[in-house]
Scaffold this motif. Structure first.
Motif, mmCIF file in Angstrom:
data_model
loop_
_atom_site.group_PDB
_atom_site.id
_atom_site.type_symbol
_atom_site.label_atom_id
_atom_site.label_comp_id
_atom_site.label_asym_id
_atom_site.label_seq_id
_atom_site.Cartn_x
_atom_site.Cartn_y
_atom_site.Cartn_z
ATOM 1 N N ILE A 1 -1.728 26.318 1.432
ATOM 2 C CA ILE A 1 -2.536 25.538 2.375
ATOM 3 C C ILE A 1 -3.242 24.422 1.621
ATOM 4 C CG2 ILE A 1 -4.575 25.585 3.867
ATOM 5 C CD1 ILE A 1 -3.879 28.463 4.513
ATOM 6 N N ALA A 7 -2.251 20.644 2.388
ATOM 7 C CA ALA A 7 -3.248 19.869 3.123
ATOM 8 C C ALA A 7 -3.626 18.625 2.342
ATOM 9 C CB ALA A 7 -4.470 20.733 3.400
ATOM 10 N N VAL A 52 -5.550 15.586 4.183
ATOM 11 C CA VAL A 52 -6.646 16.249 4.891
ATOM 12 C C VAL A 52 -7.869 16.243 3.982
ATOM 13 C CG1 VAL A 52 -7.375 18.457 5.837
ATOM 14 C CG2 VAL A 52 -5.055 17.659 6.195
ATOM 15 N N THR A 65 -12.103 19.969 5.489
ATOM 16 C CA THR A 65 -11.156 20.650 6.353
ATOM 17 C C THR A 65 -10.342 21.664 5.570
ATOM 18 O OG1 THR A 65 -11.005 18.503 7.396
ATOM 19 C CG2 THR A 65 -9.538 20.199 8.208
ATOM 20 N N ILE A 66 -10.004 21.314 4.333
ATOM 21 C CA ILE A 66 -9.247 22.270 3.512
ATOM 22 C C ILE A 66 -10.067 23.535 3.322
ATOM 23 C CG2 ILE A 66 -8.289 22.684 1.232
ATOM 24 C CD1 ILE A 66 -7.594 19.735 1.098
ATOM 25 N N PHE A 107 -9.797 25.583 6.292
ATOM 26 C CA PHE A 107 -8.509 26.300 6.363
ATOM 27 C C PHE A 107 -8.554 27.586 5.568
ATOM 28 C CE2 PHE A 107 -6.236 22.111 7.144
ATOM 29 C CZ PHE A 107 -6.093 22.391 8.486
ATOM 30 N N LEU A 142 -0.975 18.415 12.184
ATOM 31 C CA LEU A 142 -1.313 19.778 11.796
ATOM 32 C C LEU A 142 -0.123 20.702 11.999
ATOM 33 C CD1 LEU A 142 -4.918 20.629 12.924
ATOM 34 C CD2 LEU A 142 -4.016 20.233 10.662
ATOM 35 N N MET A 152 2.206 20.294 9.307
ATOM 36 C CA MET A 152 1.651 20.837 8.072
ATOM 37 C C MET A 152 1.822 22.352 8.036
ATOM 38 S SD MET A 152 -2.111 20.110 6.729
ATOM 39 C CE MET A 152 -2.859 21.658 6.993
#
Lengths: 488, 830
Positions: B457, B461, B466, B470-471, B474, B502, B505
């Motif tokens: 992730i 990301a 990103v 936001t990471i 996640f 998204l 991703m």
């Protein structure tokens, strides 16, 4: 009534009190303009906004005071000028910003360099309670004598009782912690300025002065072997306003003619914005973005007055029309032809050609949008044989390709269709079907949805076209073809 | 630069008769074991090649054989369905000196050994994970220093088949290299031609043909495969960005223009090479000359004889006899005699005697010469021979375990003896192994570090641009292995899972999970060979000096049946040793580990009741295996009274049984609040007898599969392996379905009522949860002495733990208010 009093208290004392709310943004903006004007005293002027309503005016006077005849005289001159204008001011000169602030706010005398003992007591007096700074509730309890010894006391209990800000202020005042000011205007190391006994007002006069200053500046830059890319003209009005005009040149320059010309064009763009007010009593021309410039270039510039450099043209166009209006193309690293170039301001400094790929076959002219054509070609990806474009038929005798350009799948404006996965061979009868290997499905990327096959094709008359087929060949529907550009 | 070629009349082409599908083999491929350079795993590529009906497929990773075993396994598993398919092993030689890449295929076993040596040379020269290879190395005339340990220089090119990948930016250099290569390896050189769809394909193929003709090196068709299907271009682009630390927006030319480098069927390749039919035919000529497959990798274990003309088997038998006399001073029961005899026969049949001797030797050296405490564990605990050889400390007779779990005739898989050593002194043992067998014959197995959900992730990301915030958000999402995306979770952190970016991703992340990221060294798995190890597998460099790592993972070395000795480190052993020293100094008691083990026989040093009473109070800080908070909260409820209870305790406090809802039924049945009607006739019931009808152990799962779901023994073993390697594959899901189907079917015939159908959903959780009982079992070695010493001299024992593991220290700091300080003083005076 006193400064810092509660509104409720004040109302109680004066029943018919008229209360007006402070317009902070307006005050701050006005104060900032006011601050700018002080750059006539020192180039480094800042507004420290954390103490009073509109902030403290801070000047770094390192190496400046002698122009006014010493620090004491300078302080007096500045304060007197402001008082004459009707402001209530108090000021101080001290080795640190914190000390100066402490003295100017809280000391009774404006002693320009207070002995450290005074400094100690002054800095620790409870500050007036204003809206921007939390009151220190405990300090008055201590009495002035005790609070005078703040500095010699144990730090831990002090911090526990009054918070870290007291100690921070103390340390700043004593210079243990460095305090920085952020100058309002870019500090220009190299500038030329002219003061006028009699204020001037006409734009032409201003530009003439700019020209004079530019010559002065050019001489200075030349001796240092430097040139600049950004030039700023500060016009100090008698009513404490400053107007700034900035121009940029595409390459390093110190040519006074060129600089003047840029300012002339810039002033033409001013129209109504130019307002000399009651007159301008000082003009300063400063240069920033300084870099090495060989002396020889000055001669080259001045002699090539007639055939002007493209860069100078860009400069003049940008200064006359505005920097965001004059654009040029720049290569972009992208496989999609439409995205392979973009427009950037012509004045933009460094030109990078990372996006340039000379090995790719790209036409001279790209049509604004691909145009639909009819093509006769072998399936699935054979070379095109003939083309109808704008109702005219062309016989293509030579062609090369295809160059297959996939979609930039991460630019996902649209959801793409689902691709059927590779079908495994049906197992021979009798066998138990082996479970398929674990394959996550990637339904969001369809390679043939946006893929283009580009061909270069030449017709009998030697015209070369850049045409492409959208998507892959399908049996059920004919592929659509487009003309995207022409060579030669 | 534009290539304008006269148009071929389409009519002419059409007039030709449709050519029969030419046989084609894809010989140039990159798998994800060339880290971050490919979008597909070897398994996927090989399976796809088989399904497409290709004649052969070769895995050629960059300067590495790391992925070849994975491909080999899948090819072997699917052999029945595709008998004609050939799986080939090669390597892509990437040079540091600007030479274009060269694909090398060994034509026989000796050539394979040379190739391994060549890669070893490159590995030793470069940094860890970054081999440095020069063109001159190929012919053994590399720079000085490279061959210092290798003996005289060797012509590594001998017996190899080469495919040169032309470097299109430098044709001059390509021709130069081809000339050299063609001279030095006459008749064994091909040039790869591939259709890249960049507009210059015809020109390129013609040029390569001409080039080949000049140097007598025919063109060979290839697609230089990076992924098995065009969809994977997404993954390919993402890994490229990860590798180059770019985002998709800024990567620009680093990304490929199209998705054409996927595996293509023979028909498509024949169409693309219609003007160069011989290039397709050359692939057949090429594979016909290869006479090597990984089957030929015969592993030979070093001889371990004491001398006197004994064979290894004889030595082993002698040592076992001697050991047995020591272990069973009162004489052996018939059962013991029988099991020793069976085991020895099996060892002789399998030829593992030398392996046992090696482990025996290491243990003897550590225990008696260096006085390092050590104990065997794992499945070896099932073996009486190991017990007699003093490798393990648990009498298999007491433990009721089966040797078949350790070695069996059906399972062609080497035995696995794990030995724990004191963690501070393990290095001494490792250096002993290196000295005894020599650096050229010894290596540590590698550990392939793969992308876990979190790292996948994170990196993906970043590539998608990103933001860091936001990471971090996640990271709150919980994705187990193989589980699907938790869409509700995505919504909960304020993101729209339907957002196209998204969604893309997450698709990429799904694929990227499980991709190998780099090779690391296994904690202690030693591989020892009789011949030079580097002729079997390339040896890499380790971050530590004086250590060699082979390129294969510990699962992969099973395939060429390489034996592995696990030399592991255990902090608790160091702790115990200190404890014994303390006992000696302060209590004048000389204790040995074996003395403490006789708990159940009532011969123990420590009173059994006090030890178990301690666990009932959850007073188990720092007691091995039951020291965690979760374990401590379970102990008072479970109230263990015998050792088997602790085995259950450790097995039950795991995410699997907890999520599977097995904890409370067990506790209730144990307390007797929930009646459990035994069904004497039910075989399944017997399997679960000791755990009150709750499946907890992997062995139970296997037996359930056999008894309840009608698995064969071999299938049950596959199930066990799938459970062990759940992270790698989705195999477990296949088994799960079969397991549940089989259960329901059998259940219908055996028990008419569905009274116990509630057990079914539970068994669903079983595969990914159950722990092997055998590993839990020898924990006794630690538990008794440790808990015992805890009961008697609690604080000093804690002090010891805190030395050995900082984690315990944290606990202690929290409970430092405990009154007794005597122990502290005693420990501090140490």
């Amino acid at each position: 009534m006193s400064v810092g009093q509660n509104l409720a208290d004040a109302r109680a004392m004066v029943p018919g009190l008229t209360v007006l709310e402070l317009d902070r943004p307006l005050l701050e903006a006005a104060f900032a303009d006011f601050a700018d004007w002080h750059s006539n005293a020192s180039p480094l002027v800042a507004v420290m906004s954390d103490v009073t309503v509109f902030g403290d005016l801070v000047l770094d006077i390192t190496g400046v005071a002698h122009l006014f005849g010493g620090e004491r005289a300078m302080l007096r001159t500045l304060l007197t000028r402001l008082r004459e204008l009707g402001y209530a001011v108090s000021g101080a000169i001290a080795p640190t910003i914190g000390a100066a602030r402490a003295v100017s706010h809280f000391a009774r005398s404006r002693w320009w360099k207070p002995p450290i003992s005074i400094l100690r007591s002054m800095a620790c007096r409870p500050p007036p309670c204003d809206s921007t700074r939390p009151r220190l509730p405990g300090l008055p309890r201590w009495g002035s004598k005790a609070s005078a010894n703040c500095r010699t006391r144990e730090r831990k209990p002090l911090q526990a009782e009054f918070g870290a800000s007291l100690l921070l202020r103390l340390d700043q005042a004593c210079g243990h912690i460095e305090e920085r000011m952020t100058p309002r205007l870019p500090p220009a190391e190299r500038y030329a300025e002219r003061r006028f006994a009699d204020p001037i007002g006409l734009m032409d006069d201003v530009l003439m002065t700019a020209h004079d200053s530019a010559i002065q500046l050019a001489i200075r830059l030349e001796t240092e072997g430097l040139g600049g890319q950004a030039f700023h003209l500060f016009l100090y009005r008698v009513d404490h306003q400053v107007m700034t005009l900035s121009v940029n040149s595409a390459r390093l320059s110190r040519d006074p003619e060129h600089i003047t010309k840029l300012f002339t064009h810039r002033s033409e763009r001013l129209e109504g914005a130019y307002d000399a007010g009651f007159g301008i009593d000082m003009i300063r021309l400063a240069v920033s973005s300084v870099g090495e410039l060989d002396a020889a270039q000055l001669g080259v510039f001045s002699q090539r007055d007639v055939t002007e450099d493209l860069d100078q043209l860009h400069d003049r166009m940008s200064s006359r029309l505005g920097p965001m209006v004059v654009l040029r193309t720049q290569f972009q690293a992208s496989h999609t032809p439409e995205r392979a170039a973009r427009l950037v301001p012509a004045i933009a400094h460094a030109t990078n050609n990372d996006g340039l790929r000379p090995d790719l076959v790209r036409p001279l002219r790209l049509l604004p949008a691909p145009e639909t054509i009819l093509i006769n070609a072998e399936v699935p990806d054979g070379l095109p044989a003939s083309m109808i474009w704008r109702r005219i038929s062309y016989r293509l005798i030579k062609a090369s390709g295809p160059e297959r350009l996939g979609a930039e799948w991460w630019h996902s404006g649209q959801r793409l269709q689902l691709v059927p996965p590779v079908k495994p061979k049906p197992p021979a009868s009798g066998e138990t079907p082996e479970p398929a290997p674990y394959t996550p499905n990637l339904p969001l990327f369809d390679p043939d949805a946006m893929t283009r096959d580009y061909y270069v094709a030449e017709d009998e008359a030697g015209r070369r076209f850049w045409i492409y087929r959208q998507g892959f060949h399908r049996d059920d529907e004919p592929a659509s073809w487009y003309l995207h550009g022409v060579f030669s | 630069m534009t290539q304008i070629v006269p148009l071929v009349r389409p009519a002419k082409l059409r007039a030709q008769p449709p050519a029969s599908i030419a046989a084609y083999a894809e010989l140039v491929s990159t798998t994800n074991f060339s880290f971050l350079r490919s979008g597909s795993s070897p398994e996927e590529l090989v399976t796809a090649a088989m399904h497409m009906g290709l004649q052969a497929f070769g895995v050629t990773d960059r300067n590495s054989f790391a992925g070849v075993v994975r491909g080999y396994v899948i090819a072997r598993d699917l052999k029945e369905r595709f008998p004609d398919f050939r799986y080939l092993v090669g390597v892509r030689l990437c040079f540091a000196d600007g030479t274009p890449d060269i694909i090398a295929y060994p034509s026989n076993r000796l050539a394979y050994g040379r190739l391994c040596k060549l890669l070893t040379v490159a590995n030793q020269r470069g940094e860890k994970g970054k081999p440095v290879l020069h063109f001159a190395d190929l012919f053994g005339s590399g720079g000085p220093g490279s061959t210092s340990e290798q003996g005289p220089t060797e012509n590594y090119a001998q017996g190899q088949l080469f495919i040169l990948i032309p470097d299109e930016s430098d044709w001059g250099r390509t021709e130069q290299v081809l000339e050299q290569l063609a001279t030095l390896a006459r008749g064994r050189v091909w040039v790869a031609g591939s259709v890249r769809f960049d507009g210059h394909d015809r020109a390129r193929l013609n040029r390569i043909t001409e080039l080949g003709k000049r140097h007598n090196a025919p063109m060979l068709a290839s697609n230089d495969v990076l992924y098995h299907e065009p969809n994977r271009r997404m993954v390919q682009d993402v890994v490229t960005c990860i590798r180059e630390h770019l985002t998709l927006e800024t990567a620009g030319w680093q990304l490929a223009a199209n998705a054409e480098r996927h595996l293509k069927p023979a028909q498509e390749m024949a169409r693309l090479f219609a003007e160069h039919k011989s290039a397709i035919a050359q692939t057949q000529a090429f594979i016909a000359r290869i006479d090597f497959s990984l089957d030929q990798l015969k592993y030979n274990y070093p001889e371990e004889t004491i001398g006197d003309g004994e064979t290894a088997q004889q030595t082993l038998e002698r040592l076992t006899r001697e050991g047995a006399a020591k272990r069973y001073p009162n004489g052996m029961s018939d059962k013991i005699k029988r099991s020793i005899w069976t085991e020895l026969c099996l060892i002789a049949y399998k030829g593992y005697a030398a392996y046992f001797l090696t482990v025996h030797d290491i243990v003897m050296y550590a225990r008696y010469q260096r006085k390092i405490m050590c104990r065997g564990r794992g499945s070896a605990a099932n073996s009486t021979v190991c017990f007699c050889l003093e490798i393990t400390a648990v009498n298999p007779e007491d433990a009721n375990l089966v040797f078949g779990r350790f070695i069996s005739t059906e399972r062609d898989e080497p035995p696995d003896i794990d030995v724990d050593f004191e963690h501070e002194r393990r290095e001494e043992v490792m250096q002993y192994v290196y000295q005894k067998y020599g650096g050229k014959r010894t290596g540590l197995t590698a550990n392939v570090i793969s992308y876990r959900s979190k790292s996948a992730i994170h990196e993906t990301a970043k590539v998608f641009g990103v933001s860091d915030d936001t990471i971090n958000a996640f990271n709150q999402l919980h994705w187990g292995w193989g589980s699907s995306l938790d869409l509700a979770g995505v919504t909960a952190i304020g993101l729209n899972p339907d957002d196209p970016v998204l969604a893309q991703m997450f698709e990429v992340i799904k694929v990227l999970r499980g991709f190998p990221r780099h090779l690391s060294q296994h904690v202690g798995g030693f591989v020892i060979t009789r011949d030079s190890l580097e002729s079997s597998v390339p040896i890499g460099k380790s971050a530590m000096d004086n250590r060699n790592i082979i390129e294969w993972n510990k699962d992969d070395i099973d395939v060429p049946a390489i034996l592995k000795v696990d030399v592991l480190a255990l902090g608790m052993l160091s702790c115990l040793r200190r404890g014994f020293e303390l006992m000696k100094v302060h209590y004048q008691q000389d204790i040995e580990l074996t003395q403490l083990l006789a708990e159940e026989k009532g011969r123990g040093l420590f009173p059994k009741d006090r030890v178990y009473a301690m666990t009932h109070r959850a007073d188990t800080i720092g007691v091995f295996q039951i020291e965690s908070r979760a374990q401590m909260s379970m102990l008072p409820r479970l109230k263990p009274v015998e050792f088997y209870d602790l085995v259950i305790e450790v097995a039950i406090v795991r995410p699997g049984p907890i999520r599977g809802g097995m904890v409370h039924p067990y506790l209730k049945r144990r307390d007797g609040t929930e009646p459990r009607a035994p069904k004497p006739g039910d075989k399944l019931d017997q399997v679960l007898e000791r755990t009150k009808g709750i499946p907890l152990f992997r062995e139970q799962a296997m037996q359930m599969a056999i008894v309840g779901a009608g698995f064969s023994a071999g299938e049950a073993d596959q199930l066990r392996r799938a459970m062990a390697a759940r992270r790698r594959t989705g195999k477990i899901e296949i088994f799960e379905k079969r397991f549940i189907d089989g259960m329901t079917k059998k259940r219908r015939t055996h028990t008419p009522s569905n009274s116990r159908s509630a057990a079914l959903p539970r068994s669903r959780d079983l595969p990914n949860t159950a722990s092997p009982r055998a590993t839990r079992r020898p924990l006794r070695c630690w538990f008794m002495p440790h808990a015992g010493s805890n009961a008697i001299i609690p604080t000093s024992s804690r002090r010891l733990c805190s030395i050995a593991s900082p984690w315990v220290f944290m606990h202690l700091a929290r409970s430092s208010a405990t009154p007794s300080n005597t122990g502290w003083r005693c420990a501090l005076s140490m």
